[in-house]
Scaffold this motif. Structure first.
Motif, PDB file in Angstrom:
ATOM      1  N   GLN A  14      26.007  54.534   1.533  1.00 46.13           N
ATOM      2  CA  GLN A  14      26.540  55.468   2.514  1.00 46.13           C
ATOM      3  C   GLN A  14      28.050  55.587   2.342  1.00 46.13           C
ATOM      4  O   GLN A  14      28.783  54.603   2.408  1.00 46.13           O
ATOM      5  CB  GLN A  14      26.199  55.032   3.934  1.00 46.13           C
ATOM      6  N   LEU A  15      28.512  56.815   2.133  1.00 43.29           N
ATOM      7  CA  LEU A  15      29.929  57.080   1.904  1.00 43.29           C
ATOM      8  C   LEU A  15      30.663  57.473   3.173  1.00 43.29           C
ATOM      9  O   LEU A  15      31.888  57.316   3.262  1.00 43.29           O
ATOM     10  CB  LEU A  15      30.086  58.201   0.869  1.00 43.29           C
ATOM     11  N   HIS A  16      29.926  58.006   4.133  1.00 42.08           N
ATOM     12  CA  HIS A  16      30.593  58.552   5.327  1.00 42.08           C
ATOM     13  C   HIS A  16      29.578  58.697   6.446  1.00 42.08           C
ATOM     14  O   HIS A  16      28.386  58.883   6.207  1.00 42.08           O
ATOM     15  CB  HIS A  16      31.196  59.926   5.000  1.00 42.08           C
ATOM     16  N   GLY A  17      30.074  58.617   7.685  1.00 41.17           N
ATOM     17  CA  GLY A  17      29.256  58.926   8.846  1.00 41.17           C
ATOM     18  C   GLY A  17      28.737  57.702   9.569  1.00 41.17           C
ATOM     19  O   GLY A  17      28.864  56.568   9.113  1.00 41.17           O
ATOM     20  N   LYS A  18      28.125  57.946  10.717  1.00 42.82           N
ATOM     21  CA  LYS A  18      27.608  56.857  11.545  1.00 42.82           C
ATOM     22  C   LYS A  18      26.338  56.290  10.930  1.00 42.82           C
ATOM     23  O   LYS A  18      25.766  56.848   9.984  1.00 42.82           O
ATOM     24  CB  LYS A  18      27.352  57.348  12.968  1.00 42.82           C
TER      25      LYS A  18
ATOM     26  N   LEU B 247      33.344  65.914  -1.422  1.00 42.61           N
ATOM     27  CA  LEU B 247      33.262  64.780  -0.501  1.00 42.61           C
ATOM     28  C   LEU B 247      34.346  64.876   0.571  1.00 42.61           C
ATOM     29  O   LEU B 247      34.095  64.613   1.756  1.00 42.61           O
ATOM     30  CB  LEU B 247      33.401  63.476  -1.278  1.00 42.61           C
ATOM     31  N   GLU B 248      35.536  65.284   0.150  1.00 45.60           N
ATOM     32  CA  GLU B 248      36.641  65.415   1.105  1.00 45.60           C
ATOM     33  C   GLU B 248      36.320  66.458   2.161  1.00 45.60           C
ATOM     34  O   GLU B 248      36.548  66.246   3.368  1.00 45.60           O
ATOM     35  CB  GLU B 248      37.926  65.791   0.366  1.00 45.60           C
TER      36      GLU B 248
ATOM     37  N   SER C  98      33.405  65.262   4.479  1.00 42.52           N
ATOM     38  CA  SER C  98      33.811  64.119   5.293  1.00 42.52           C
ATOM     39  C   SER C  98      34.675  64.518   6.484  1.00 42.52           C
ATOM     40  O   SER C  98      34.939  63.695   7.372  1.00 42.52           O
ATOM     41  CB  SER C  98      34.582  63.100   4.442  1.00 42.52           C
ATOM     42  N   SER C  99      35.088  65.770   6.512  1.00 42.90           N
ATOM     43  CA  SER C  99      35.892  66.219   7.650  1.00 42.90           C
ATOM     44  C   SER C  99      35.063  66.311   8.925  1.00 42.90           C
ATOM     45  O   SER C  99      35.609  66.381  10.026  1.00 42.90           O
ATOM     46  CB  SER C  99      36.537  67.576   7.347  1.00 42.90           C
TER      47      SER C  99
ATOM     48  N   LYS D 284      32.842  64.313  11.405  1.00 41.58           N
ATOM     49  CA  LYS D 284      32.832  62.891  11.730  1.00 41.58           C
ATOM     50  C   LYS D 284      31.459  62.243  11.588  1.00 41.58           C
ATOM     51  O   LYS D 284      31.327  61.144  11.043  1.00 41.58           O
ATOM     52  CB  LYS D 284      33.363  62.684  13.154  1.00 41.58           C
TER      53      LYS D 284
ATOM     54  N   ARG E 264      26.154  62.044   7.836  1.00 43.55           N
ATOM     55  CA  ARG E 264      25.998  60.918   6.908  1.00 43.55           C
ATOM     56  C   ARG E 264      25.954  61.466   5.481  1.00 43.55           C
ATOM     57  O   ARG E 264      25.133  62.337   5.165  1.00 43.55           O
ATOM     58  CB  ARG E 264      24.708  60.150   7.160  1.00 43.55           C
TER      59      ARG E 264
END
Length: 513
Positions: free
Chosen positions: A239-243, A337-338, A341-342, A344, A347
């Motif tokens: 997982q790279l990002h997120g809850k 990805l940038e 990822s903006s 919040k 995932r």
């Protein structure tokens, strides 16, 4: 004087533990590599031979399997007969056992592992000491996990011993540990002798994540990963990002990655509630996404997207416009990805698609009081293997569309109907109690979207009568793929011939319950 026996394969934290015990006035018995490590650290130890008066032998296979060790572990301190036996036979009690086992799991995970290496890494003395100490936890503290060293030391420093509650918890942990260890050995040996349906099924999993709740907020839940990692699995996705993923997220993501592995060309799967809402394939991943989105632009909202190619910026910009729960891909371009990822909470996850063909272990489904085990439905079928059973032959374009629809329908909840063209699904009918009901849902979806032109129909199981074929034909379907096998197959064939529909049989059913 209190005595500890320390014999570990994993030396993490063992020097600090031994130093703490010495400061508390304990003696330390040790063996082999552990004793060498402690000696190098300047820690005095008692060699196992000094206790047993017997040398290690047989390449270390026999060293702690001795009454002077197990008597010291198993004796009850409140039993006069036990105490007398210890005195009569010069057995000294052992109050703390710190043992972790030969690296059997790490050994069998090696690509070049031999059976001989695996067998040599089956620990015998270690589990025996752990079990003896854990059985006698009323008097003996037993530690198998370096993460517990600090707690044990803290209690010894404060009280001179551990509490019963701690000993009991550690004993339970030991029995879980040895059970898991034995389960891996049993699994390895069972596979070695090619036993397909053993009389005992031994499974072990490692806790990966405590979940906030299960399917609903009043249900507790946790996520466990296979002790032998499966690279192409949600359990091993990065997982790279997120809850954190929820229970339903995990189930949906698992369903989505099962679908996308059917396709070699750039493909995107959009999924909601365990069913695909859109599948698209094309020459580029951006175009594949366009097809998947266009297949059902309503249901994709709040869904899961899986792509089998790197997410580029152009595709990311399109996905960024939607509310999506999860995006899974082999990788993400830096700018993609940038951008993604903006947001919040979305995932973003990567998955090792190079291992996609190694994720075919039997699947397990729990039922009340039991467990179902079956091979995964990963049979490979080609359009060339389809059997034409009608007067009309499918065109080359129709045959390609039938092959696409057939890959998709096996992943839709039965009774399952999929309408598709060569590059996307256009209508999906899932989980109905009768097959014609699924046909009506799929066709209504395609008609409402204006996508019936060139659409073909796939059915995961045979038509029990000709009504589904007739309804499909009356609404413009010109080609159908189904497994066949009904005692009333001829009725469906005759109905197809009546309307000039090409129909092919595959001979393979694809229920997905």
């Amino acid at each position: 004087m209190k005595r500890a026996l320390i014999s570990v394969s994993d030396k993490t934290g063992v020097v600090e533990l031994a130093e703490g015990l010495l400061k508390a006035g304990w003696e330390i018995i040790s063996t082999g590599g552990t004793q060498n490590a402690l000696t190098k650290a300047g820690i005095a130890t008692i060699g196992i031979e000094e206790v047993t008066h017997f040398p290690e032998m047989m390449d270390g296979r026999v060293k702690t399997l001795h009454p002077l060790i197990h008597g010291g572990l198993l004796s009850r301190r409140d039993n006069t007969e036990h105490v007398k036996a210890m005195t009569d036979h010069n057995i000294q009690p052992i109050d703390l056992v710190v043992v972790n086992l030969y690296p059997f799991k790490e050994t069998i995970l090696k690509a070049d592992v031999t059976t001989k290496d695996a067998i040599e890494n089956i620990d015998i003395g270690g589990p025996s000491m752990l079990r003896s100490a854990a059985k006698n936890h009323e008097f003996v503290t037993v530690v198998v996990d370096p993460l517990d060293y600090g707690k044990v030391l803290a209690e010894i420093k404060e009280n001179g011993k551990t509490t019963f509650a701690t000993r009991q918890k550690l004993a339970a942990k030991v029995f879980r540990h040895t059970a898991a260890y034995d389960a891996l050995i049993a699994g390895f040996m069972t596979e070695l002798v090619a036993e397909k349906e053993p009389e005992k099924l031994t499974l072990t999993y490692d806790l990966k994540q405590n979940l906030r709740y299960g399917e609903n907020s009043h249900q507790e839940a946790a996520f466990y990963a296979d002790a032998l990692p499966v690279s192409y699995s949600i359990a091993q996705a990065k997982q790279l990002h997120g809850k954190e993923l929820s229970y339903n997220n995990i189930k949906d993501a698992d369903a989505a990655i099962r679908i996308v592995r059917e396709f070699e060309e750039p493909t995107v799967v959009a999924l909601k509630h365990m069913n695909p809402c859109g599948i698209g394939s094309a020459d580029t991943i951006e175009k594949a996404y366009d097809f998947a989105y266009d297949a059902d632009p309503v249901s994709i909202f709040g869904g899961i997207i899986v792509l089998n190619r790197m997410v580029d910026l152009a595709t990311a910009e399109k996905m960024h416009k939607l509310f999506l729960e999860i995006i899974i891909a082999p990788s993400f371009a830096t700018d993609a990805l940038e951008l993604l990822s903006s947001k919040k909470n979305i995932r973003l996850m990567t998955l090792d698609f190079s291992e996609v063909n190694k994720a075919e272990l039997p699947e397990k489904v729990s039922v009340l009081g039991g467990l179902l085990l079956q091979d995964q439905d990963v049979i490979k079928e080609e359009a060339n293997d389809f059997k034409v059973v009608t007067k009309r032959q499918p065109s080359a374009q129709e045959l390609n569309a039938l092959a696409f629809a057939w890959k998709a329908v096996k992943h839709v909840k039965s009774n399952a109907i999929v309408l598709a063209n060569e590059h996307q699904t256009v209508g999906i009918g899932a989980g109905q109690m009768n097959r014609v009901g699924s046909v009506k849902i799929a066709i209504a979806q395609a008609e409402n979207a204006g996508k019936m032109d060139g659409a073909v129909l796939a059915s995961d199981a045979y038509f029990p009568m000709g009504d589904s074929v007739e309804f499909a034909a009356e609404h413009g379907i010109k080609a159908i793929v189904q497994p066949g096998g009904s005692i009333r197959d001829q009725e469906s064939i005759d109905m197809a011939d009546k309307y000039g529909v090409a129909m092919v049989f595959t001979g393979v059913r694809h229920f997905r319950h």
